[in-house]
Design an enzyme around this catalytic site. Structure first.
Site, PDB file in Angstrom:
ATOM      1  N   LYS A  87       0.499  -1.026  -0.124  1.00  0.00           N
ATOM      2  CA  LYS A  87      -0.085  -0.149   0.078  1.00  0.00           C
ATOM      3  C   LYS A  87       0.929   1.351   0.067  1.00  0.00           C
ATOM      4  O   LYS A  87       0.668   2.285  -0.526  1.00  0.00           O
ATOM      5  CB  LYS A  87      -1.315  -0.075   0.865  1.00  0.00           C
ATOM      6  CG  LYS A  87      -2.283  -1.249   1.402  1.00  0.00           C
ATOM      7  CD  LYS A  87      -3.479  -1.212   1.878  1.00  0.00           C
ATOM      8  CE  LYS A  87      -4.290  -1.690   1.511  1.00  0.00           C
ATOM      9  NZ  LYS A  87      -5.350  -2.304   2.291  1.00  0.00           N
ATOM     10  N   LYS A  90      -8.662 -11.265 -14.769  1.00  0.00           N
ATOM     11  CA  LYS A  90      -9.594 -11.886 -13.631  1.00  0.00           C
ATOM     12  C   LYS A  90     -10.379 -10.683 -13.412  1.00  0.00           C
ATOM     13  O   LYS A  90     -10.474  -9.671 -13.383  1.00  0.00           O
ATOM     14  CB  LYS A  90      -8.602 -11.695 -12.619  1.00  0.00           C
ATOM     15  CG  LYS A  90      -9.189 -11.970 -11.411  1.00  0.00           C
ATOM     16  CD  LYS A  90      -7.550 -12.369 -10.417  1.00  0.00           C
ATOM     17  CE  LYS A  90      -8.424 -12.535  -8.705  1.00  0.00           C
ATOM     18  NZ  LYS A  90      -7.945 -12.104  -7.800  1.00  0.00           N
ATOM     19  N   LYS A  97     -12.787  -5.981  -8.219  1.00  0.00           N
ATOM     20  CA  LYS A  97     -13.667  -4.860  -8.409  1.00  0.00           C
ATOM     21  C   LYS A  97     -12.978  -3.879  -8.959  1.00  0.00           C
ATOM     22  O   LYS A  97     -13.002  -2.802  -9.008  1.00  0.00           O
ATOM     23  CB  LYS A  97     -14.035  -4.515  -6.348  1.00  0.00           C
ATOM     24  CG  LYS A  97     -15.073  -5.106  -5.793  1.00  0.00           C
ATOM     25  CD  LYS A  97     -14.748  -3.901  -4.489  1.00  0.00           C
ATOM     26  CE  LYS A  97     -13.550  -4.497  -3.687  1.00  0.00           C
ATOM     27  NZ  LYS A  97     -14.381  -5.866  -3.269  1.00  0.00           N
TER      28      LYS A  97
HETATM   29  P1  ADP Z   1     -11.647  -8.035  -5.719  1.00  0.00           P
HETATM   30  O1  ADP Z   1      -9.938  -8.763  -6.090  1.00  0.00           O
HETATM   31  O2  ADP Z   1     -12.214  -7.995  -6.159  1.00  0.00           O
HETATM   32  O3  ADP Z   1     -10.583  -6.536  -4.479  1.00  0.00           O
HETATM   33  P2  ADP Z   1     -10.491  -8.898  -3.259  1.00  0.00           P
HETATM   34  O4  ADP Z   1      -9.169  -9.492  -3.165  1.00  0.00           O
HETATM   35  O5  ADP Z   1     -11.645  -8.765  -1.943  1.00  0.00           O
HETATM   36  O6  ADP Z   1     -11.673  -9.461  -4.840  1.00  0.00           O
HETATM   37  O7  ADP Z   1     -10.720 -11.046  -2.871  1.00  0.00           O
HETATM   38  C1  ADP Z   1     -11.584 -11.283  -1.388  1.00  0.00           C
HETATM   39  C2  ADP Z   1     -12.073 -12.854  -2.397  1.00  0.00           C
HETATM   40  O8  ADP Z   1     -12.064 -13.289  -3.315  1.00  0.00           O
HETATM   41  C3  ADP Z   1     -10.002 -12.964  -1.937  1.00  0.00           C
HETATM   42  O9  ADP Z   1      -9.983 -14.302  -1.535  1.00  0.00           O
HETATM   43  C4  ADP Z   1     -10.145 -14.500  -3.201  1.00  0.00           C
HETATM   44  O10 ADP Z   1      -9.073 -15.253  -3.365  1.00  0.00           O
HETATM   45  C5  ADP Z   1     -11.248 -13.772  -4.006  1.00  0.00           C
HETATM   46  N1  ADP Z   1     -11.483 -13.400  -5.143  1.00  0.00           N
HETATM   47  C6  ADP Z   1     -11.793 -12.124  -5.542  1.00  0.00           C
HETATM   48  N2  ADP Z   1     -11.761 -12.652  -7.512  1.00  0.00           N
HETATM   49  C7  ADP Z   1     -11.846 -13.670  -7.959  1.00  0.00           C
HETATM   50  C8  ADP Z   1     -11.322 -14.459  -9.539  1.00  0.00           C
HETATM   51  N3  ADP Z   1     -11.531 -13.310 -10.173  1.00  0.00           N
HETATM   52  N4  ADP Z   1     -12.272 -15.539  -8.932  1.00  0.00           N
HETATM   53  C9  ADP Z   1     -11.303 -16.121  -8.409  1.00  0.00           C
HETATM   54  N5  ADP Z   1     -11.110 -15.515  -6.699  1.00  0.00           N
HETATM   55  C10 ADP Z   1     -11.110 -14.343  -6.311  1.00  0.00           C
END
Ligand code: ADP
Ligand code: TRP
Length: 325
Positions: free
Chosen positions: A110, A189, A192
């Site tokens: 960060k 992938k 958000k």
């Molecule tokens: P984002 O990338 O949307 O910010 P997060 O980092 O908050 O999502 O992800 C929360 C959980 O969801 C993580 O433990 C991650 O393993 C899972 N996750 C998020 N996006 C994916 C994806 N596209 N495919 C598989 N698992 C995912």
């Protein structure tokens, strides 16, 4: 086994979150003593407005309850309703060398991105360790990105135990294996931060629009297609029965169907899969008192355990236990 999981109130859940971590996480409540909480103290490290955090806490509570968190089986509460966790953070801070926190990669990342860190962000891992240790958790399901936080938790527990006696069991991490990386509508992938998500609870017609816009290659309808290179097929895999998936695999390889056909079927499957959850979510939206009651009942159960641990800790370090004061 006591399984404990902290949930960030970080906005709308998408299909990647659900199949990547959440579903596996909630499954653990069937065979364990589930402790799930909304990590609202942690969320303050990024300084959300009060309206924003209030809404996000409520949203995540409704999302988890709708998607299967069962308050009869599991304890579900807001982190800040059991403020003993903040007190334990202090005790742990006093046995934790600065160097340990300075090596934390989520913090360093960060800062490297240009964020000007506050003290809360720096001590984030100590608060997370307190979450885990206050309830003497055995198992902590996390994504791979949180593994280091668990190592730090064990380190802090050990330092505390060495100084004051065996109070804390050392928790194990349980890495939530994703079925696969779920692609977003642009093929990267789903995340958000890429703005390419399909949210679980967005309106059905908006889900449809997004699915119809998933990026595919330009193979003509008649030609054979490679399912393993197709974003739509990767999503079908999440929802289709093995038999139906085998049919789609064959249809792709034979040619004669367009990606549009697969997309239409995918829309139906997504709707069918999430429909009962959507209805449950609507019920909860119309019954916010019930949501609040669940969270408060959870907090009472969690607080009873938290108070006991805090008194053990106070005694161990030479302070007066709170008892019934
Ligand atoms: P984002 O990338 O949307 O910010 P997060 O980092 O908050 O999502 O992800 C929360 C959980 O969801 C993580 O433990 C991650 O393993 C899972 N996750 C998020 N996006 C994916 C994806 N596209 N495919 C598989 N698992 C995912
Ligand atoms: N740091 C975790 C995350 O970003 C959330 C969290 C806070 C947590 N406290 C926890 C997870 C305790 C497991 C146990 O996802």
């Amino acid at each position: 086994m006591r399984v404990l999981s902290g949930i960030q109130p970080s906005g709308k859940l998408h299909i990647g979150n659900y199949f990547g971590a959440m579903r596996q996480n909630l499954k653990l409540q069937d065979e364990n003593e589930g402790f799930y909480f909304i990590a609202d103290y942690h969320a303050l490290t990024s300084n959300p407005t009060s309206d924003d955090i209030r809404q996000r806490i409520l949203d995540v509570a409704m999302d988890y309850l709708a998607l299967g968190l069962d308050p009869k089986k599991s304890v579900f509460w807001r982190q800040s309703d059991v403020s003993e966790v903040a007190e334990l953070t202090w005790f742990l801070s006093c046995v934790t060398p600065l160097g340990l926190l300075q090596r934390c990669t989520t913090y360093k990342d960060k800062v490297a991105q240009g964020l000007s860190p506050n003290l809360g962000l720096f001590t984030y891992p100590a608060l997370m360790a307190a979450d885990i240790l206050l309830f003497k958790s055995d198992l902590v399901p996390v994504g791979a990105d949180q593994k280091q936080h668990l190592e730090m938790t064990r380190d802090m527990a050990q330092r505390f135990n060495n100084a004051y006696g065996e109070i804390f069991p050392l928790p194990k991490d349980y890495i939530l294996e994703s079925v696969a990386v779920v692609p977003g509508i642009d093929g990267r992938k789903m995340s958000k931060s890429y703005g390419n998500t399909i949210e679980i609870f967005e309106p059905e017609n908006s889900v449809k629009k997004k699915v119809m816009s998933v990026v595919t290659d330009s193979t003509p309808m008649e030609s054979p297609k490679d399912p393993d290179k197709c974003n739509v097929f990767a999503m079908l895999k999440l929802f289709a029965s093995p038999e139906e998936l085998a049919e789609w695999d064959q249809k792709y390889r034979q040619g004669g169907i367009g990606y549009g056909h697969a997309k239409k079927r995918l829309v139906e499957m997504i709707h069918d899969y999430f429909r009962p959850y959507r209805e449950k979510r609507k019920d909860l939206e119309n019954n916010l008192d019930e949501v609040e009651r669940i969270l408060q009942t959870g907090a009472q159960r969690a607080r009873a355990i938290g108070r006991q641990t805090i008194d053990e800790v106070r005694k161990a370090v030479g302070l007066c236990p709170m008892g019934n004061r």
